[in-house]
Every structure is written in structure tokens, then in C-alpha cells.
Motif scaffolding. Structure first.
Motif, PDB file in Angstrom:
ATOM      1  N   SER A 174     -36.959  48.894  97.028  1.00 24.54           N
ATOM      2  CA  SER A 174     -38.266  49.259  96.468  1.00 24.54           C
ATOM      3  C   SER A 174     -39.216  49.762  97.560  1.00 24.54           C
ATOM      4  O   SER A 174     -40.155  50.496  97.267  1.00 24.54           O
ATOM      5  N   LEU A 175     -38.953  49.377  98.799  1.00 26.11           N
ATOM      6  CA  LEU A 175     -39.746  49.851  99.933  1.00 26.11           C
ATOM      7  C   LEU A 175     -39.206  51.151 100.515  1.00 26.11           C
ATOM      8  O   LEU A 175     -39.745  51.671 101.489  1.00 26.11           O
ATOM      9  N   GLY A 176     -38.110  51.649  99.939  1.00 25.08           N
ATOM     10  CA  GLY A 176     -37.532  52.904 100.406  1.00 25.08           C
ATOM     11  C   GLY A 176     -36.391  52.744 101.388  1.00 25.08           C
ATOM     12  O   GLY A 176     -35.915  53.725 101.955  1.00 25.08           O
ATOM     13  N   VAL A 177     -35.930  51.526 101.610  1.00 28.62           N
ATOM     14  CA  VAL A 177     -34.821  51.290 102.528  1.00 28.62           C
ATOM     15  C   VAL A 177     -33.518  51.713 101.852  1.00 28.62           C
ATOM     16  O   VAL A 177     -33.281  51.411 100.692  1.00 28.62           O
ATOM     17  N   GLY A 178     -32.696  52.437 102.584  1.00 26.56           N
ATOM     18  CA  GLY A 178     -31.409  52.885 102.076  1.00 26.56           C
ATOM     19  C   GLY A 178     -30.496  53.201 103.236  1.00 26.56           C
ATOM     20  O   GLY A 178     -30.764  52.817 104.379  1.00 26.56           O
ATOM     21  N   PRO A 179     -29.403  53.919 102.951  1.00 28.77           N
ATOM     22  CA  PRO A 179     -28.498  54.307 104.031  1.00 28.77           C
ATOM     23  C   PRO A 179     -29.255  55.069 105.123  1.00 28.77           C
ATOM     24  O   PRO A 179     -30.162  55.846 104.831  1.00 28.77           O
ATOM     25  N   GLU A 180     -28.932  54.798 106.349  1.00 30.34           N
ATOM     26  CA  GLU A 180     -29.515  55.456 107.515  1.00 30.34           C
ATOM     27  C   GLU A 180     -30.952  55.018 107.811  1.00 30.34           C
ATOM     28  O   GLU A 180     -31.588  55.578 108.692  1.00 30.34           O
ATOM     29  N   THR A 181     -31.486  54.021 107.094  1.00 27.38           N
ATOM     30  CA  THR A 181     -32.832  53.516 107.369  1.00 27.38           C
ATOM     31  C   THR A 181     -32.719  52.339 108.331  1.00 27.38           C
ATOM     32  O   THR A 181     -31.952  51.414 108.093  1.00 27.38           O
ATOM     33  N   LEU A 182     -33.477  52.380 109.401  1.00 28.86           N
ATOM     34  CA  LEU A 182     -33.474  51.280 110.351  1.00 28.86           C
ATOM     35  C   LEU A 182     -34.495  50.220 109.932  1.00 28.86           C
ATOM     36  O   LEU A 182     -35.628  50.548 109.595  1.00 28.86           O
ATOM     37  N   VAL A 183     -34.051  48.976 109.937  1.00 33.00           N
ATOM     38  CA  VAL A 183     -34.929  47.852 109.614  1.00 33.00           C
ATOM     39  C   VAL A 183     -34.736  46.810 110.702  1.00 33.00           C
ATOM     40  O   VAL A 183     -33.622  46.339 110.926  1.00 33.00           O
ATOM     41  N   GLY A 184     -35.805  46.476 111.376  1.00 29.51           N
ATOM     42  CA  GLY A 184     -35.723  45.477 112.440  1.00 29.51           C
ATOM     43  C   GLY A 184     -35.730  44.072 111.867  1.00 29.51           C
ATOM     44  O   GLY A 184     -36.473  43.768 110.949  1.00 29.51           O
ATOM     45  N   VAL A 185     -34.874  43.222 112.420  1.00 28.81           N
ATOM     46  CA  VAL A 185     -34.789  41.825 111.977  1.00 28.81           C
ATOM     47  C   VAL A 185     -34.686  40.949 113.219  1.00 28.81           C
ATOM     48  O   VAL A 185     -33.872  41.213 114.095  1.00 28.81           O
ATOM     49  N   CYS A 186     -35.491  39.928 113.270  1.00 28.87           N
ATOM     50  CA  CYS A 186     -35.431  38.974 114.369  1.00 28.87           C
ATOM     51  C   CYS A 186     -35.410  37.574 113.772  1.00 28.87           C
ATOM     52  O   CYS A 186     -36.447  37.057 113.352  1.00 28.87           O
ATOM     53  N   LEU A 187     -34.240  36.999 113.677  1.00 30.35           N
ATOM     54  CA  LEU A 187     -34.056  35.669 113.101  1.00 30.35           C
ATOM     55  C   LEU A 187     -33.086  34.871 113.957  1.00 30.35           C
ATOM     56  O   LEU A 187     -32.150  35.431 114.518  1.00 30.35           O
ATOM     57  N   PRO A 188     -33.272  33.564 114.016  1.00 35.98           N
ATOM     58  CA  PRO A 188     -32.265  32.749 114.690  1.00 35.98           C
ATOM     59  C   PRO A 188     -31.001  32.693 113.823  1.00 35.98           C
ATOM     60  O   PRO A 188     -31.042  33.003 112.635  1.00 35.98           O
ATOM     61  N   ARG A 189     -29.898  32.327 114.419  1.00 33.10           N
ATOM     62  CA  ARG A 189     -28.665  32.166 113.658  1.00 33.10           C
ATOM     63  C   ARG A 189     -28.875  31.132 112.576  1.00 33.10           C
ATOM     64  O   ARG A 189     -29.521  30.118 112.790  1.00 33.10           O
ATOM     65  N   GLY A 190     -28.327  31.400 111.400  1.00 36.15           N
ATOM     66  CA  GLY A 190     -28.469  30.445 110.314  1.00 36.15           C
ATOM     67  C   GLY A 190     -28.343  31.117 108.968  1.00 36.15           C
ATOM     68  O   GLY A 190     -27.964  32.284 108.856  1.00 36.15           O
ATOM     69  N   VAL A 191     -28.707  30.379 107.942  1.00 41.46           N
ATOM     70  CA  VAL A 191     -28.564  30.828 106.562  1.00 41.46           C
ATOM     71  C   VAL A 191     -29.360  32.104 106.309  1.00 41.46           C
ATOM     72  O   VAL A 191     -28.864  33.051 105.698  1.00 41.46           O
ATOM     73  N   GLU A 192     -30.597  32.161 106.773  1.00 43.87           N
ATOM     74  CA  GLU A 192     -31.434  33.336 106.532  1.00 43.87           C
ATOM     75  C   GLU A 192     -30.864  34.588 107.186  1.00 43.87           C
ATOM     76  O   GLU A 192     -30.937  35.676 106.626  1.00 43.87           O
ATOM     77  N   ALA A 193     -30.293  34.452 108.355  1.00 41.57           N
ATOM     78  CA  ALA A 193     -29.705  35.604 109.039  1.00 41.57           C
ATOM     79  C   ALA A 193     -28.528  36.161 108.235  1.00 41.57           C
ATOM     80  O   ALA A 193     -28.367  37.381 108.121  1.00 41.57           O
TER      81      ALA A 193
END
Length: 92
Positions: free
Chosen positions: A60-79
Motif C-alpha cells: 500500500s506504500l508502493g513497495v514492490g520488486p526492486e524497491t529498497l526498504v531499510g530494516v534494522c532489527l535484532p535477530r528474532g521473531v520480528e526479523a
């Protein structure tokens, strides 16, 4: 990259992306533990539902193939949930 319907010539087995294998496990064993981390765990059913919700939100935010999305999470369920959702956004 291999399509989901291609056959691996060496092993005679179908190629599957991670999300394809995950969907198989979620269908076969929805109540089995998919992710276990200290103090928490998610079943395949819970992880699939949660990842689908996040994937729909990202789309819904426009994310699709070839879209970069930054994620910074510790290892775990959410990651794991985020990684699964990200793979789903790349499906047509």
C-alpha cells in the motif's frame, strides 16, 4: 533466477523460493513452530498471517520488486516476519 515451476536438472526436484517453501510448510503444518526465539515462538499460521499483513501494508506504500526498504532489527521473531513479508512484496 529459476521460476517456481522449473525443475532442478541435477536432483529432478522443483525449484522453490524461500516463500514458496514457507507456504508449503504453513499449509501442511499450520500449528507447528515456525520460529522459536528466547521467550517467544510463532506457529506457521501466525507467522503467515502476520507477514501477510505487513506485506499488504508495504504494498500500500508502493513497495514492490526492486524497491529498497531499510530494516534494522535484532535477530528474532520480528526479523523473520519482516524478511518473509519482504519476499512476499516481490511476488507479482
Amino acid at each position: 533466477m529459476a521460476n517456481a515451476d522449473q525443475t532442478c536438472p541435477a536432483a529432478g526436484r522443483e525449484w522453490r523460493y524461500v516463500h514458496g517453501r514457507f507456504d508449503e510448510q504453513a499449509s501442511w503444518r499450520p500449528w507447528s513452530a515456525a520460529v522459536v526465539a528466547p521467550g517467544t515462538q510463532l506457529t506457521y499460521r501466525e507467522l503467515r498471517r502476520s507477514a501477510n499483513q505487513l506485506a499488504h501494508y508495504l504494498r500500500s506504500l508502493g513497495v514492490g520488486p526492486e524497491t529498497l526498504v531499510g530494516v534494522c532489527l535484532p535477530r528474532g521473531v520480528e526479523a523473520v516476519r519482516v524478511a518473509q513479508a519482504q519476499q512476499q512484496t516481490e511476488q507479482p
